[in-house]
Write a protein that holds these residues in place. Structure first.
Motif, PDB file in Angstrom:
ATOM      1  N   UNK A 143     -79.723  44.492 -46.786  1.00  0.00           N
ATOM      2  CA  UNK A 143     -78.904  43.777 -47.786  1.00  0.00           C
ATOM      3  C   UNK A 143     -79.300  43.216 -48.779  1.00  0.00           C
ATOM      4  N   UNK A 144     -78.881  43.837 -50.014  1.00  0.00           N
ATOM      5  CA  UNK A 144     -79.069  43.324 -51.514  1.00  0.00           C
ATOM      6  C   UNK A 144     -78.418  42.143 -51.936  1.00  0.00           C
ATOM      7  N   UNK A 145     -77.107  41.989 -51.563  1.00  0.00           N
ATOM      8  CA  UNK A 145     -76.321  41.079 -51.843  1.00  0.00           C
ATOM      9  C   UNK A 145     -75.156  40.995 -50.923  1.00  0.00           C
ATOM     10  N   UNK A 146     -74.604  39.578 -50.530  1.00  0.00           N
ATOM     11  CA  UNK A 146     -73.429  39.516 -49.711  1.00  0.00           C
ATOM     12  C   UNK A 146     -72.757  38.488 -50.060  1.00  0.00           C
ATOM     13  N   UNK A 147     -71.868  38.560 -51.177  1.00  0.00           N
ATOM     14  CA  UNK A 147     -70.952  37.480 -51.498  1.00  0.00           C
ATOM     15  C   UNK A 147     -69.819  37.129 -51.002  1.00  0.00           C
ATOM     16  N   UNK A 148     -69.659  35.916 -50.346  1.00  0.00           N
ATOM     17  CA  UNK A 148     -68.310  35.614 -49.799  1.00  0.00           C
ATOM     18  C   UNK A 148     -67.902  34.443 -50.235  1.00  0.00           C
ATOM     19  N   UNK A 149     -66.257  34.658 -50.652  1.00  0.00           N
ATOM     20  CA  UNK A 149     -65.613  33.563 -51.179  1.00  0.00           C
ATOM     21  C   UNK A 149     -64.593  33.385 -49.932  1.00  0.00           C
ATOM     22  N   UNK A 150     -64.803  32.215 -49.462  1.00  0.00           N
ATOM     23  CA  UNK A 150     -63.794  31.906 -48.187  1.00  0.00           C
ATOM     24  C   UNK A 150     -62.691  30.907 -48.399  1.00  0.00           C
ATOM     25  N   UNK A 175     -68.223  40.010 -33.747  1.00  0.00           N
ATOM     26  CA  UNK A 175     -67.030  39.369 -34.023  1.00  0.00           C
ATOM     27  C   UNK A 175     -67.161  37.697 -34.430  1.00  0.00           C
ATOM     28  N   UNK A 176     -66.289  37.242 -34.960  1.00  0.00           N
ATOM     29  CA  UNK A 176     -66.456  35.787 -35.040  1.00  0.00           C
ATOM     30  C   UNK A 176     -66.897  34.884 -34.187  1.00  0.00           C
ATOM     31  N   UNK A 177     -66.020  35.277 -32.988  1.00  0.00           N
ATOM     32  CA  UNK A 177     -66.540  34.285 -31.434  1.00  0.00           C
ATOM     33  C   UNK A 177     -67.736  34.352 -31.108  1.00  0.00           C
ATOM     34  N   UNK A 178     -68.551  35.681 -31.655  1.00  0.00           N
ATOM     35  CA  UNK A 178     -70.062  35.786 -30.959  1.00  0.00           C
ATOM     36  C   UNK A 178     -70.872  34.875 -31.820  1.00  0.00           C
ATOM     37  N   UNK A 179     -70.514  33.854 -32.669  1.00  0.00           N
ATOM     38  CA  UNK A 179     -71.183  32.821 -33.232  1.00  0.00           C
ATOM     39  C   UNK A 179     -71.362  31.653 -32.227  1.00  0.00           C
ATOM     40  N   UNK A 180     -70.514  31.646 -31.111  1.00  0.00           N
ATOM     41  CA  UNK A 180     -70.520  30.488 -30.146  1.00  0.00           C
ATOM     42  C   UNK A 180     -71.928  30.346 -29.436  1.00  0.00           C
ATOM     43  N   UNK A 181     -72.609  29.196 -29.491  1.00  0.00           N
ATOM     44  CA  UNK A 181     -73.625  28.957 -28.738  1.00  0.00           C
ATOM     45  C   UNK A 181     -73.572  29.284 -27.396  1.00  0.00           C
ATOM     46  N   UNK A 182     -72.529  28.770 -26.803  1.00  0.00           N
ATOM     47  CA  UNK A 182     -72.324  28.663 -25.500  1.00  0.00           C
ATOM     48  C   UNK A 182     -72.010  30.147 -25.182  1.00  0.00           C
ATOM     49  N   UNK A 228     -75.709  34.515 -37.827  1.00  0.00           N
ATOM     50  CA  UNK A 228     -74.406  33.830 -37.840  1.00  0.00           C
ATOM     51  C   UNK A 228     -73.765  34.018 -39.236  1.00  0.00           C
ATOM     52  N   UNK A 229     -74.194  34.425 -40.232  1.00  0.00           N
ATOM     53  CA  UNK A 229     -73.584  34.513 -41.323  1.00  0.00           C
ATOM     54  C   UNK A 229     -73.005  35.877 -41.444  1.00  0.00           C
ATOM     55  N   UNK A 270     -67.298  39.623 -43.484  1.00  0.00           N
ATOM     56  CA  UNK A 270     -68.116  39.867 -44.744  1.00  0.00           C
ATOM     57  C   UNK A 270     -68.246  41.254 -45.029  1.00  0.00           C
ATOM     58  N   UNK A 271     -68.707  41.528 -46.434  1.00  0.00           N
ATOM     59  CA  UNK A 271     -68.841  42.891 -46.875  1.00  0.00           C
ATOM     60  C   UNK A 271     -70.019  43.561 -46.390  1.00  0.00           C
ATOM     61  N   UNK A 272     -71.316  42.863 -46.076  1.00  0.00           N
ATOM     62  CA  UNK A 272     -72.358  43.705 -45.750  1.00  0.00           C
ATOM     63  C   UNK A 272     -72.038  44.650 -44.523  1.00  0.00           C
TER      64      UNK A 272
END
Length: 331
Positions: A28-35, A267-274, A295-296, A301-303
């Motif tokens: 990844x050279x850049x990965x800009x996210x506008x949320x 997927x987003x839910x894979x960020x869950x610690x539990x 996590x990011x 994201x576009x990366x």
């Protein structure tokens, strides 16, 4: 012959406008996210029309920032990849139209990327050594799938949700008990303060690896209406445990069915610690390696789109200017 392939990735399927530059699918050279999370938080969820308008406003500046961070010019790009589904049709159209315009103006190959394939590819960025075949448990706001990744562009769906996706269930449960959108991180945090001592229904299907989360969602809705004073921390802990039990059970069946030794979360839910801890326990129990993105790279994201686009490009899966948004695109 040019050795490296530089891919510009564009992601606009929901409420993140993201542009990334990735070298050879993994660097990844850049990965800009506008949320837009703060914009939609007041509505308790994403408003499609508002999301689309914000994508239109942001995409040019986000692209410019991505190129500047990567230290490249438009002329250095080899491939342009964009999400064309699944997602919100208006949001998708912004990214697709922009990608097609760049492809035409720069005379560069265009690749349409399935958003879910992008989530899988996020693991290739975090884990440079990961190669197919492996099993992937995809858990996001709109999808819950068990997929056999046979090769970079060759997938077999082993099971999927028949109703709510697990992330959707997280958001709905959070809304019922008064937690703000997005619900997943809030439930994960509050659940750490409680005990999983509330019995909730598990749903399984005979001779199928499909999922269903509508039963547990309805059970919590009814429980909260009957007893609004129920301990919310215990309720979050119980919901997380029960929902994850269903993921673990079907994943374990898939491991034994395929005899695989690698499992990736996506997927987003894979960020869950539990959920991560439970899958790490599964890995030790079944003697398999567990992978998940940093996590990011779990959220949109576009990366990840650039990575998936790179492998599709190598496979010859390019598109022309007739590429269109497909909101219900299947993997």
């Amino acid at each position: 012959m040019k050795k490296d392939i530089i891919t510009l990735g564009i992601e606009s399927s929901c409420d993140e406008t993201s542009v990334a530059v990735v070298r050879n699918g993994r660097e990844v050279l850049s990965n800009v996210i506008n949320s837009q999370i703060e914009i939609h938080k007041r509505f308790g969820g994403v408003v499609p029309e508002i999301a689309s308008r914000n994508h239109v406003e942001a995409i040019s500046s986000v692209t410019k920032e991505a190129l500047e961070q990567a230290g490249i010019e438009f002329s250095d790009i080899d491939v342009i990849a964009c999400t064309y589904g699944p997602g919100l049709v208006g949001a998708l159209l912004v990214g697709v139209a922009y990608a097609k315009a760049l492809s035409y103006a720069l005379n560069k190959p265009l690749v349409g990327v399935n958003h879910i394939q992008g989530h899988i590819a996020a693991n290739y960025i975090t884990h440079k050594e990961l190669k197919p075949p492996f099993l992937c448990t995809i858990i996001s706001g709109g999808h819950t799938h068990l997929v056999h990744i046979k090769d970079y562009t060759d997938f077999e769906i082993l099971g999927k949700t028949r109703d709510d996706a697990i992330g959707e269930a997280f958001d709905k449960v959070a809304r019922v008990i008064g937690l703000q959108y997005p619900g997943g991180p809030k439930i994960d945090k509050l659940g750490k303060e409680g005990q999983p001592n509330i019995e909730l229904p598990h749903t399984y299907f005979e001779d199928s690896l499909d999922f269903s989360f509508s039963g547990i969602k309805t059970a919590i809705l009814n429980l909260h209406h009957k007893n609004p004073d129920v301990n919310k921390a215990d309720l979050c802990a119980s919901f997380q445990k029960t929902a994850t039990d269903m993921l673990i059970t079907n994943t374990k069946k898939a491991i034994r069915k395929l005899d695989v030794n690698k499992i990736a979360l996506a997927g987003g839910v894979s960020a869950s610690d539990y959920i991560r801890k439970r899958f790490e326990e599964l890995g030790k129990e079944e003697n398999v390696e567990i992978y998940y993105p940093e996590l990011k790279l779990c959220t949109d994201n576009a990366a990840m789109i650039a990575s998936a686009g790179y492998y599709n490009y190598l496979a010859g899966n390019t598109a022309d200017l007739s590429l269109n948004a497909i909101p219900n695109l299947k993997i």
